[in-house]
Design a protein around this motif. Structure first.
Motif, PDB file in Angstrom:
ATOM      1  N   THR A 150       0.857  -1.183   0.000  1.00 15.76           N
ATOM      2  CA  THR A 150       0.000   0.000   0.000  1.00 15.76           C
ATOM      3  C   THR A 150       0.889   1.227   0.000  1.00 15.76           C
ATOM      4  O   THR A 150       2.121   1.129  -0.056  1.00 15.76           O
ATOM      5  CB  THR A 150      -0.900   0.020   1.255  1.00 15.76           C
ATOM      6  N   PHE A 151       0.254   2.378   0.122  1.00 18.27           N
ATOM      7  CA  PHE A 151       0.998   3.631   0.165  1.00 18.27           C
ATOM      8  C   PHE A 151       1.968   3.652   1.354  1.00 18.27           C
ATOM      9  O   PHE A 151       3.073   4.172   1.257  1.00 18.27           O
ATOM     10  CB  PHE A 151       0.011   4.814   0.256  1.00 18.27           C
ATOM     11  N   LEU A 152       1.569   3.034   2.491  1.00 17.69           N
ATOM     12  CA  LEU A 152       2.371   3.070   3.713  1.00 17.69           C
ATOM     13  C   LEU A 152       3.235   1.825   3.934  1.00 17.69           C
ATOM     14  O   LEU A 152       4.130   1.845   4.773  1.00 17.69           O
ATOM     15  CB  LEU A 152       1.463   3.263   4.927  1.00 17.69           C
ATOM     16  N   SER A 153       2.953   0.745   3.230  1.00 16.73           N
ATOM     17  CA  SER A 153       3.737  -0.471   3.460  1.00 16.73           C
ATOM     18  C   SER A 153       4.169  -1.095   2.139  1.00 16.73           C
ATOM     19  O   SER A 153       3.460  -1.039   1.148  1.00 16.73           O
ATOM     20  CB  SER A 153       2.922  -1.480   4.273  1.00 16.73           C
ATOM     21  N   ARG A 154       5.356  -1.666   2.190  1.00 18.60           N
ATOM     22  CA  ARG A 154       5.923  -2.318   1.016  1.00 18.60           C
ATOM     23  C   ARG A 154       5.306  -3.688   0.840  1.00 18.60           C
ATOM     24  O   ARG A 154       5.060  -4.407   1.806  1.00 18.60           O
ATOM     25  CB  ARG A 154       7.436  -2.436   1.236  1.00 18.60           C
ATOM     26  N   GLY A 155       5.072  -4.086  -0.370  1.00 20.05           N
ATOM     27  CA  GLY A 155       4.530  -5.407  -0.659  1.00 20.05           C
ATOM     28  C   GLY A 155       5.593  -6.489  -0.553  1.00 20.05           C
ATOM     29  O   GLY A 155       6.780  -6.205  -0.362  1.00 20.05           O
ATOM     30  N   VAL A 156       5.147  -7.718  -0.647  1.00 17.96           N
ATOM     31  CA  VAL A 156       6.047  -8.867  -0.580  1.00 17.96           C
ATOM     32  C   VAL A 156       5.799  -9.717  -1.816  1.00 17.96           C
ATOM     33  O   VAL A 156       4.672 -10.128  -2.079  1.00 17.96           O
ATOM     34  CB  VAL A 156       5.791  -9.690   0.696  1.00 17.96           C
TER      35      VAL A 156
END
Length: 153
Positions: free
Chosen positions: A61-67
């Motif tokens: 998301t805008f605040l967290s990096r994907g995996v």
């Protein structure tokens, strides 16, 4: 008659494992495990950026990096390597021949041997998982049912 039953009850009471005994062996086992796994666990702590959390791949998301799936695959490989190293460290401490204990405390081996011989019904229930208690009740009920069913015909 009755004297034989009293002797049997005394033997069963001696075989029962109590909380104090378990706590003593937990302390012995923890000390042994710390010593046996110190190097492997220490190496894990020396890798501050190591991430072993398993999750579904995500876009972020805008605040967290994907995996990505590739990152998750690498985590599985790293986790597998560490689990194998822990198992190897523990196996290196296990006696192949009980007369040659290597690193395992003799008291712990004696306790395990006794634990294996102790009927599950004589084991303090608070140390069992809910699933183990359910299986124990089921097998106890089956044994009682077998006795009842078997005596009728």
């Amino acid at each position: 008659g009755a004297g034989g039953q009293e002797g049997k009850d005394a033997d069963e009471e001696e075989d029962a494992i109590d909380d104090k005994e378990i706590e003593t062996y937990v302390q012995i086992a923890q000390g042994w495990l710390r010593k046996a796994t110190k190097v492997v666990v220490g190496n894990i702590f020396l890798e501050p950026h190591l991430v072993l959390e398993l999750q579904k791949p995500s876009a972020g998301t805008f605040l967290s990096r994907g995996v990505t799936q590739e990152e998750l695959d690498m985590r599985v490989v790293k986790l597998s390597v560490r689990c194998t190293a822990l198992a190897d460290a523990l196996l290196a401490q296990m006696p192949v021949d009980p007369s040659q204990l290597q690193g395992m405390p003799r008291e712990l081996l004696t306790f395990y041997q006794r634990l294996i011989r102790t009927p599950a019904a004589d084991f303090p229930p608070r140390y069992l998982f809910k699933s183990e208690l359910l299986v124990l009740r089921w097998t106890t009920n089956m044994a009682v049912g077998d006795e009842i069913g078997g005596s009728g015909g």
